[in-house]
Design an enzyme around this catalytic site. Structure first.
Site, PDB file in Angstrom:
ATOM      1  N   ARG A 262      23.214  58.420 -18.931  1.00 21.68           N
ATOM      2  CA  ARG A 262      24.013  59.467 -18.967  1.00 21.68           C
ATOM      3  C   ARG A 262      25.567  58.420 -18.382  1.00 21.68           C
ATOM      4  NH1 ARG A 262      20.837  64.437 -15.712  1.00 21.68           N
ATOM      5  NH2 ARG A 262      19.798  64.314 -17.284  1.00 21.68           N
ATOM      6  N   ARG A 277      22.740  58.316  -8.700  1.00 20.00           N
ATOM      7  CA  ARG A 277      23.858  58.605  -9.783  1.00 20.00           C
ATOM      8  C   ARG A 277      23.928  56.803 -10.794  1.00 20.00           C
ATOM      9  NH1 ARG A 277      25.893  63.576 -10.193  1.00 20.00           N
ATOM     10  NH2 ARG A 277      25.880  63.690  -7.686  1.00 20.00           N
ATOM     11  N   GLU A 349      18.447  67.248  -4.807  1.00 21.62           N
ATOM     12  CA  GLU A 349      18.184  67.538  -6.271  1.00 21.62           C
ATOM     13  C   GLU A 349      16.783  66.591  -6.864  1.00 21.62           C
ATOM     14  OE1 GLU A 349      19.130  68.667 -10.753  1.00 21.62           O
ATOM     15  OE2 GLU A 349      20.692  68.555  -9.852  1.00 21.62           O
ATOM     16  N   SER A 352      15.135  70.182 -11.372  1.00 23.44           N
ATOM     17  CA  SER A 352      15.344  71.380 -12.575  1.00 23.44           C
ATOM     18  C   SER A 352      15.031  71.846 -13.430  1.00 23.44           C
ATOM     19  CB  SER A 352      17.604  70.988 -12.841  1.00 23.44           C
ATOM     20  OG  SER A 352      17.658  72.226 -13.440  1.00 23.44           O
ATOM     21  N   ARG A 391      14.849  59.491  -8.271  1.00 26.17           N
ATOM     22  CA  ARG A 391      14.848  59.937  -7.155  1.00 26.17           C
ATOM     23  C   ARG A 391      13.528  59.832  -6.445  1.00 26.17           C
ATOM     24  NH1 ARG A 391      19.800  63.519  -7.756  1.00 26.17           N
ATOM     25  NH2 ARG A 391      21.414  62.575  -8.628  1.00 26.17           N
TER      26      ARG A 391
END
Length: 426
Positions: A262, A277, A349, A352, A391
């Protein structure tokens, strides 16, 4: 992509949906394009009818040796005008399709109204936050001190927002990933898939990454329009692109461990330290092709499958329901799972889980054949992180840290660690 007939018959439903999401897309643009499209089709059909009516008269005159030049000239004008209208119709239809591709999904009636993450209600909490008799450190401090994480070396190799792991920390991340895959396949009934991580434009379009989110993607610098996947959701969902599935094989549950890429466009200044991130990270993704009548049961099941990973690792978490203004582009309903990070003193988070209903299936032309009907239907597609590996590594490091900077290995991961119970300096 939304149902074209819904847009044409009930534009107010879409307008209200966009308002709930806080979107600035103008439904009137579609209505105007559709009106123009219908007018063009009507004019083209009238010209074709005229051509069909005049054709026999031309043939009749020619057969009788009479002059038909006036009718031939008229038909030449009709043909030229038809060509102009066909070209304009193609432009209008392309613009209409582009508009449809830019519109997000309609939120399910159960989704709470809201404008941002601040309006997301907590659905449940699980686990007790660990108590320390020392100030807990963040994962990047722990990993760097142990010699297991080196961000400077990664920056030398690739640039910012990359990481490199060594020794027991690298093995711990591998253990986390292997544990996740085994849990999802052995306990939750997912079929493991090893998909390509480079996909074409049609595949990216099928799940909604294109055309709207191209700036968030890594595109290969050649003329083949190939992209690095941002999540395994992309190839897994498109396995059945353009195909018809038999009803009795639903649900189909896939999971995959892949690297994800990403660009993190728009995240400048956020989470600049550590693994939260990154441009490249690993994730176990779950995808479900569900019957429309059972997709919301499937969403609950998928969310529990993700939560179960954290429970087995004894990591405290909370599950929230995303409000209308915070949901992703293709989702009709989403649950986010947030794991507790003591070093940051906050929940972050880690998964999801979304039901996209038939939104992606329409884009990718995925259908199923019901047993009691000749008319094919679109399945509902669901996707969820099960979980984000990096994560989860962060959560293990921070929740299992000790006063001397070492890290205990959770019981669930010990079978994967080759006898390592505590991670110390490399």
């Amino acid at each position: 992509m939304l149902d074209l007939k819904l847009m044409q018959k009930n534009p107010d439903v879409v307008r209200e949906s966009l308002e709930k999401r806080g979107s600035k897309i103008d439904v009137q643009e579609f209505t105007d394009l559709d009106a123009r499209r219908k007018a063009l089709i009507g004019e083209v059909e009238a010209l074709k009818a005229e051509k069909n009516a005049v054709g026999p008269e031309i043939a009749k005159r020619k057969k009788a040796g009479e002059d038909a030049s006036d009718l031939l000239a008229k038909m030449g004008e009709v043909a030229a005008r038809t060509k102009e209208l066909d070209a304009e119709l193609a432009e209008v239809e392309a613009a209409q399709k582009d508009w449809m591709m830019s519109v997000p999904n309609i939120p399910h009636d159960s989704v709470p109204l809201g404008q941002s993450e601040d309006d997301n209600p907590v659905l449940r909490y699980w686990g007790d936050k660990p108590e320390f008799d020392f100030a807990p450190k963040e994962h990047w401090e722990l990993g760097t001190a142990l010699g297991g994480l080196d961000f400077e070396c990664a920056a030398k190799l690739s640039g910012s927002r990359f990481s490199i792991s060594f020794g027991a920390i690298a093995r711990l991340e591998r253990a986390v990933a292997q544990f996740m895959l085994n849990t999802q396949t052995e306990l939750h009934g997912y079929t493991e898939v090893l998909p390509p991580v480079i996909v074409n434009k049609a595949t990216m379009t099928g799940t909604g990454q294109l055309p709207k989110f191209e700036e968030d993607l890594f595109k290969l610098t050649d003329d083949r329009e190939l992209y690095l996947i941002p999540t395994a959701e992309v190839p897994l969902t498109n396995v059945y692109a353009g195909e018809v599935i038999e009803e009795d094989v639903l649900p189909i549950k896939f999971c995959a461990l892949t690297p994800c890429f990403r660009s993190e466009a728009g995240s400048y200044g956020k989470d600049t330290k550590g693994l939260i991130r990154q441009h490249q990270f690993y994730k176990v993704e779950m995808v479900n092709f569900a019957h429309p009548e059972h997709s919301y049961e499937a969403l609950e099941d998928m969310t529990r499958s993700a939560e179960r990973i954290l429970e087995l690792l004894e990591l405290p978490y909370r599950t929230i329901t995303l409000c209308t203004g915070d949901m992703g582009f293709g989702a009709a309903k989403t649950y986010d799972i947030e794991v507790w990070l003591p070093g940051q003193d906050k929940y972050r988070e880690i998964s999801s889980c979304s039901n996209c209903e038939d939104f992606q299936a329409r884009r990718a032309n995925i259908r199923f054949q019901p047993k009691d009907s000749k008319k094919k239907q679109y399945p509902h597609t669901l996707n969820g992180s099960g979980l984000a590996v990096g994560r989860c590594l962060v959560a293990v490091m921070e929740n299992y840290q000790q006063a001397d900077g070492t890290i205990r290995v959770p019981e669930a991961l010990k079978p994967y660690m080759g006898g390592i119970d505590v991670i110390g300096p490399r």
